[in-house]
Design a protein around this motif. Structure first.
Motif, PDB file in Angstrom:
ATOM      1  N   LYS A  69       0.843  -1.203   0.000  1.00  0.00           N
ATOM      2  CA  LYS A  69       0.000   0.000   0.000  1.00  0.00           C
ATOM      3  C   LYS A  69       0.876   1.251   0.000  1.00  0.00           C
ATOM      4  O   LYS A  69       0.563   2.237  -0.678  1.00  0.00           O
ATOM      5  N   ALA A  70       1.967   1.194   0.769  1.00  0.00           N
ATOM      6  CA  ALA A  70       2.859   2.348   0.827  1.00  0.00           C
ATOM      7  C   ALA A  70       3.501   2.611  -0.533  1.00  0.00           C
ATOM      8  O   ALA A  70       3.672   3.759  -0.952  1.00  0.00           O
ATOM      9  N   ARG A  72       2.236   1.817  -3.503  1.00  0.00           N
ATOM     10  CA  ARG A  72       1.222   2.339  -4.434  1.00  0.00           C
ATOM     11  C   ARG A  72       0.844   3.781  -4.094  1.00  0.00           C
ATOM     12  O   ARG A  72       0.344   4.511  -4.926  1.00  0.00           O
ATOM     13  N   ALA A  73       1.082   4.170  -2.857  1.00  0.00           N
ATOM     14  CA  ALA A  73       0.710   5.527  -2.434  1.00  0.00           C
ATOM     15  C   ALA A  73       1.833   6.519  -2.702  1.00  0.00           C
ATOM     16  O   ALA A  73       1.667   7.716  -2.526  1.00  0.00           O
ATOM     17  N   ASP A  74       3.000   5.997  -3.074  1.00  0.00           N
ATOM     18  CA  ASP A  74       4.150   6.872  -3.286  1.00  0.00           C
ATOM     19  C   ASP A  74       4.252   7.210  -4.778  1.00  0.00           C
ATOM     20  O   ASP A  74       4.368   6.319  -5.617  1.00  0.00           O
ATOM     21  N   LYS A  78       4.960   4.130  -7.297  1.00  0.00           N
ATOM     22  CA  LYS A  78       3.687   3.429  -7.473  1.00  0.00           C
ATOM     23  C   LYS A  78       3.645   2.495  -8.682  1.00  0.00           C
ATOM     24  O   LYS A  78       2.817   1.605  -8.726  1.00  0.00           O
ATOM     25  N   ARG A  79       4.561   2.664  -9.635  1.00  0.00           N
ATOM     26  CA  ARG A  79       4.564   1.777 -10.797  1.00  0.00           C
ATOM     27  C   ARG A  79       5.402   0.513 -10.584  1.00  0.00           C
ATOM     28  O   ARG A  79       5.500  -0.339 -11.454  1.00  0.00           O
ATOM     29  N   GLY A 101      -3.236  -3.670  -4.764  1.00  0.00           N
ATOM     30  CA  GLY A 101      -2.379  -3.377  -5.904  1.00  0.00           C
ATOM     31  C   GLY A 101      -1.231  -4.333  -6.132  1.00  0.00           C
ATOM     32  O   GLY A 101      -0.188  -3.947  -6.636  1.00  0.00           O
ATOM     33  N   VAL A 102      -1.417  -5.596  -5.781  1.00  0.00           N
ATOM     34  CA  VAL A 102      -0.331  -6.547  -6.008  1.00  0.00           C
ATOM     35  C   VAL A 102      -0.321  -6.980  -7.483  1.00  0.00           C
ATOM     36  O   VAL A 102      -1.368  -7.012  -8.128  1.00  0.00           O
TER      37      VAL A 102
ATOM     38  N   TYR B 147      -8.346  -3.625 -12.966  1.00  0.00           N
ATOM     39  CA  TYR B 147      -7.565  -2.625 -13.714  1.00  0.00           C
ATOM     40  C   TYR B 147      -7.899  -2.591 -15.199  1.00  0.00           C
ATOM     41  O   TYR B 147      -7.170  -2.006 -15.983  1.00  0.00           O
ATOM     42  N   PRO B 153      -1.634  -3.020 -11.882  1.00  0.00           N
ATOM     43  CA  PRO B 153      -1.665  -2.087 -10.754  1.00  0.00           C
ATOM     44  C   PRO B 153      -0.538  -1.070 -10.851  1.00  0.00           C
ATOM     45  O   PRO B 153       0.570  -1.388 -11.269  1.00  0.00           O
ATOM     46  N   GLY B 154      -0.824   0.150 -10.488  1.00  0.00           N
ATOM     47  CA  GLY B 154       0.198   1.192 -10.495  1.00  0.00           C
ATOM     48  C   GLY B 154       0.378   1.806 -11.872  1.00  0.00           C
ATOM     49  O   GLY B 154       0.946   2.865 -12.017  1.00  0.00           O
ATOM     50  N   ALA B 178      -6.253   4.509  -1.899  1.00  0.00           N
ATOM     51  CA  ALA B 178      -5.004   4.304  -1.192  1.00  0.00           C
ATOM     52  C   ALA B 178      -3.971   5.327  -1.635  1.00  0.00           C
ATOM     53  O   ALA B 178      -3.198   5.849  -0.844  1.00  0.00           O
ATOM     54  N   ALA B 179      -3.988   5.622  -2.916  1.00  0.00           N
ATOM     55  CA  ALA B 179      -3.017   6.557  -3.463  1.00  0.00           C
ATOM     56  C   ALA B 179      -3.141   7.932  -2.808  1.00  0.00           C
ATOM     57  O   ALA B 179      -2.153   8.625  -2.618  1.00  0.00           O
ATOM     58  N   THR B 186       2.796   5.622   5.396  1.00  0.00           N
ATOM     59  CA  THR B 186       4.049   5.707   4.651  1.00  0.00           C
ATOM     60  C   THR B 186       5.077   6.513   5.427  1.00  0.00           C
ATOM     61  O   THR B 186       6.211   6.104   5.611  1.00  0.00           O
TER      62      THR B 186
END
Lengths: 130, 583
Positions: A69-70, A72-74, A78-79, A101-102, B147, B153-154, B178-179, B186
C-alpha cells in the motif's frame, strides 16, 4: 526475461531471503538486495532504484500488504511491480492483496520454474498495459 | 538440500519456538492478547515457510494447521478456549521435537493424528471447512476486473468495478483511494526505518568453540611463561605481564560472546509443568525469576536435561494433589519457583516448591530397602544427610521410564551431571513446607580458577569455588572416631580426609595443610601436603574408562607442563563415605 533487473527481496526470515535469492540466481538474476521488513524495504526503495519487489506477506511491524500500500501511495514508487509471497492461496487474502495493488502472488514453497512463470506473467501484463 | 541452509533454518526456527514457548504460557492467562497471538501465529507461519522449502512436509502440515487456527483467532473470528490453547501447545511441542529430529538427520514422521485433529477441532468448532483457494485464472480475471483487461496495478487506473463474490474480511481500500489517503502509514514507516539498529551477526557455535579452544591453549602457554620467570630477562618479563593482561581480557571477551540468558532454558519450563501437572492431575503455578542471568551456551545446553528432571521430580514427589493440599491448609495450587542469579563467577539456580517436602524417615526406609545404606547407618543418620540420600547412586528406581525424556533417570544422575559441569547440588527441605534444590554452577566450563596442591609427589587442581579456607594442621589434635578422622574446633568438629592416605588406600594420617571445602552444606577438610598456588586451568575430560572413578572430574596441564588431575570434593567425600558404610 531481462536478468539485469534490480530486485529487492523482503522477508524477516533470513533463511527465506536466502532461498528466494538462490532461486533468483538460478534464473540468472544477479542484482538482488534484501530487506528484513516492510519499513526497511521502504527506506531502501526510497534511497535506491529497484525494478521489482518480492515481499513476504507476514512480517512483524510493517507487513507485506502495508508495504504494498505504501508503494502504491508513493508517487515515485507506485509503478513498481510487487510479487507477494504467501503461505496459501486463500481467495479472500489474494483478493485483498489484488485490491491493494499486487501484481502477482506465489505460494510457498515454490521452485525456480514457478517463480519464472510468475515473473513472466507480471511483465507480460505490464507490457500490455503500457 | 544445502546443509548450511538447513542449519540456518534450524537456528532461526529454534529461536522462534523458544519465544513461542514463553508466549504460550502468557496466552493461557490472556487468550485474547493480540500481540501474543500475532507472535505465535508468526512463529508457526515462519517455521512452516522454511520447512516447505526444505521439503519437510510433516512440519509444514502441522504448522499450517496451528497457523490457520491462530490466524482466525487473531482476526477475532474465533475465540481460543482451553482445548484450543492446549492444541497449540502440543503442536508447538511436536514442532520442536520434529526440529530436533531434523537436526539429528533423522526421518520425520507426520505429527500424531490426535494433535492435528485437536487443531482442526479448535479451528472448526462447528465442523465447517475453510475458505476456498484461488487459482491462477481467477487471479488474472481479478486483475482484469480491477484494472481493466490487460491492465496492471500502479500503471492502469483502477476500474470502478466492485468485487462482489468474495467479501473481504477487512475493508480494503480501493487502489485509487489508497493513493490519496494512505500517506500517513508511509511517513510513519519511513521514519521508523530511518534509525538503523546494529544488526546482529549469526555465528556458527562451532566457530565459537574453536575460538574458545584457542583461547584455552593461549591461557596454557601464558601459564607456562608465568611459571618460569627465572628464565626471562626484564624486557621479556614485562612482555609476559602484558601478555597475561591481554590474554585475560581476550578470555573474558570470548566468554562474553558465548553467554546466553538462562531465560532460553527457563522458557520451556512452564510448558513442561503444564503438561506434567495435567497428566498428574495436579495444579501448579510456575514463577520464573532472573531469566536475564547469563551462562555459557554449552553450560546452558548441558543443563537442559537435568532441569527437566528436577522439575519433574518436584511435580512428581513434591507438590501434592489439590485435595491433599487443601487438607493441609495450603492453597489448592502449588507453586514452583525457578530462579537464577549470578554470584561472582558462579550462577545459582534454585528450584523451590511449596510441596510436602522430603520426609527423612521415608527416604531412609527406601534407601535401606534398596541397599544404599544399612539399617544401623539409617538409625544414626541426621535429617539433612538422610534427605541428601535422594542423590545417592542406587536410590532412584530406574524401572519407570519417564515420558519427559524417554528414559528413566534418577536424581543421582542429575547430581553427577551437575558435578561433571563443575557445579554442585544442594538440598533444603522442610517436611510439609516444601523443598529447595540449589544448583551452583560456574559461568563457563572453559577456564576454571583452581587451587593447585601437592599430594605425595603429584600435583592436583581443586576448583577454587569449592575452597573456603586454608589452614595449617597439627596432627596431634586429630581425633579418630570409628574410621573417621576429625579435628575438634571451638564449637564443632571438622571431618578430615587425609589425601595421601586416601589415595594410597590406607586412610592413615599425615602432616600437611587443611583445605576446607563444603560438601552438602557440611564443612570438610582435605589434608594435602602443600599448596602451590592459584592457577587458571583448562579442564580436559578424562578418558572414557577413567571417567567413573570417584574423586576426579578431569585433568589439566599445568604451567610447568605437568599433568594434574582435577579433584572433585563432592564425589571424593561421598565415595569415601559410602565405601565406609558398605564395608
Amino acid at each position: 526475461m531481462n536478468t539485469n533487473l534490480k530486485i529487492l527481496v523482503v522477508d524477516d526470515f533470513s533463511t527465506m531471503r536466502r532461498i528466494i535469492r538462490n532461486l533468483l540466481q538460478d534464473l540468472g538474476f544477479s542484482h538482488i538486495s534484501e530487506a528484513d521488513d516492510g519499513s526497511t524495504a521502504l527506506t531502501a526503495l526510497q534511497s535506491e532504484h529497484f525494478d521489482f519487489v518480492i515481499t513476504d506477506w507476514n512480517m512483524p511491524g510493517t507487513t507485506g500488504i502495508d508495504l504494498l500500500k505504501a508503494i502504491r501511495a508513493d508517487e515515485k514508487l507506485k509503478r513498481l511491480p510487487v510479487l507477494m509471497v504467501t503461505a496459501e492461496g486463500k481467495k479472500d487474502q489474494i483478493v485483498e492483496a489484488a485490491q491493494a495493488g499486487v501484481n502477482g502472488y506465489v505460494i510457498k514453497p515454490f521452485t525456480a520454474q514457478t517463480l519464472r512463470e510468475k515473473l513472466e506473467k507480471i511483465f507480460e501484463r505490464l507490457e500490455q498495459a503500457a | 538440500m544445502d546443509p548450511e541452509l538447513i542449519a540456518d533454518f534450524l537456528n532461526e526456527a529454534q529461536d522462534l519456538v523458544d519465544a513461542a514457548n514463553g508466549d504460550i504460557t502468557a496466552l493461557e492467562a490472556h487468550p485474547e492478547d493480540k500481540e501474543l497471538l500475532n507472535r505465535m501465529f508468526r512463529a508457526f507461519h515462519t517455521v512452516k515457510g522454511g520447512a516447505g522449502f526444505i521439503g519437510i512436509h510433516a512440519i509444514v502440515d502441522l504448522c499450517h494447521k496451528a497457523e490457520d487456527l491462530l490466524s482466525e483467532v487473531r482476526c477475532g473470528n474465533l475465540a481460543l478456549d482451553d482445548a484450543g490453547i492446549d492444541a497449540v501447545a502440543r503442536a508447538l511441542m511436536q514442532t520442536e521435537q520434529m526440529l530436533g529430529q531434523l537436526a539429528q538427520g533423522a526421518d520425520i514422521e507426520p505429527a500424531p493424528e490426535e494433535i492435528l485433529q485437536a487443531l482442526h477441532a479448535a479451528r472448526y468448532p462447528d465442523g465447517e471447512s475453510g475458505s476456498e483457494d484461488i487459482n491462477e485464472d481467477d487471479f488474472e480475471a481479478l486483475l482484469d476486473q480491477l484494472y481493466g483487461e490487460g491492465g496492471a496495478p500502479g500503471v492502469s487506473p483502477a476500474a470502478p468495478v466492485a468485487v462482489e463474490e468474495t467479501p473481504a474480511p477487512a475493508p480494503a481500500p480501493q487502489v485509487s483511494d489508497a493513493a490519496k489517503t494512505d500517506k500517513n502509514p508511509t511517513e510513519a514507516t519511513a521514519k521508523k526505518g530511518a534509525t538503523p539498529a546494529e544488526a546482529p551477526v549469526r555465528v556458527d557455535a562451532k566457530r565459537l568453540d574453536q575460538l574458545m579452544d584457542l583461547v584455552g591453549e593461549l591461557v596454557l602457554v601464558r601459564n607456562r611463561l608465568k611459571a618460569q620467570p627465572e628464565g626471562l630477562d626484564e624486557v621479556a618479563r614485562r612482555a609476559v605481564a602484558e601478555l597475561d593482561h591481554v590474554t585475560g581480557a581476550l578470555q573474558r571477551s570470548v566468554m562474553a560472546v558465548r553467554m546466553q540468558p538462562v531465560g532460553r532454558l527457563f522458557s520451556r519450563i512452564p510448558r513442561q509443568v503444564r503438561e506434567l501437572a495435567r497428566s498428574l492431575g495436579k495444579k501448579v503455578e510456575v514463577v520464573l525469576e532472573g531469566e536475564s542471568a547469563e551462562l555459557d551456551k554449552h553450560m546452558l545446553d548441558a543443563l537442559s536435561d537435568p532441569l527437566v528432571h528436577l522439575v519433574r521430580n518436584s511435580l512428581d514427589h513434591g507438590i501434592e494433589k489439590a485435595a491433599e493440599r487443601q487438607a493441609a491448609g495450603k492453597p489448592e495450587s502449588g507453586t514452583l519457583t525457578v530462579s537464577a542469579r549470578q554470584a561472582g563467577d558462579h550462577i545459582e539456580i534454585d528450584l523451590i516448591d511449596d510441596g510436602k517436602g522430603i520426609d527423612p524417615e521415608v527416604v531412609k526406609k527406601v534407601a535401606v530397602a534398596r541397599g544404599v545404606i544399612t539399617a544401623d547407618a539409617a538409625a544414626a543418620m541426621d535429617t539433612e544427610t538422610a534427605q541428601g540420600l535422594i542423590f545417592a547412586a542406587g536410590f532412584s528406581t530406574r524401572e519407570a521410564v519417564s515420558d519427559v525424556s524417554g528414559r528413566g533417570v534418577g536424581m543421582d544422575v542429575v547430581n553427577s551431571r551437575i558435578v561433571e559441569l563443575g557445579g554442585s547440588v544442594s538440598l533444603q527441605s522442610e517436611v510439609g513446607q516444601g523443598t529447595r534444590i540449589r544448583l551452583r554452577l560456574p559461568l563457563t566450563l572453559a577456564v576454571l580458577p583452581s587451587l593447585m596442591v601437592r599430594v605425595a609427589d603429584r600435583v592436583f587442581a581443586l576448583p577454587l569455588a569449592e575452597v573456603r579456607e586454608l589452614s595449617s594442621l597439627n596432627v596431634e589434635q586429630v581425633e579418630q572416631v570409628g574410621h573417621r578422622w576429625q579435628l575438634p574446633l571451638e564449637k564443632n568438629v571438622l571431618p578430615l580426609r587425609f589425601m595421601r592416605g586416601w589415595m594410597a588406600g590406607d586412610e592413615s594420617t599425615h602432616p600437611g595443610l587443611i583445605v576446607q571445602t563444603f560438601v552438602e552444606q557440611q564443612p570438610w577438610g582435605l589434608v594435602v601436603d602443600s599448596v602451590i598456588g592459584r592457577e587458571d586451568i583448562v579442564v580436559r575430560p578424562l578418558a572414557k574408562h577413567l571417567r567413573h572413578i570417584p574423586g576426579y572430574s578431569g585433568a589439566t596441564v599445568t604451567g610447568r607442563g605437568e599433568v594434574a588431575l582435577v579433584l572433585d570434593p563432592q564425589s571424593l567425600i561421598r565415595a569415601g563415605a559410602y565405601r565406609r558404610v558398605a564395608a
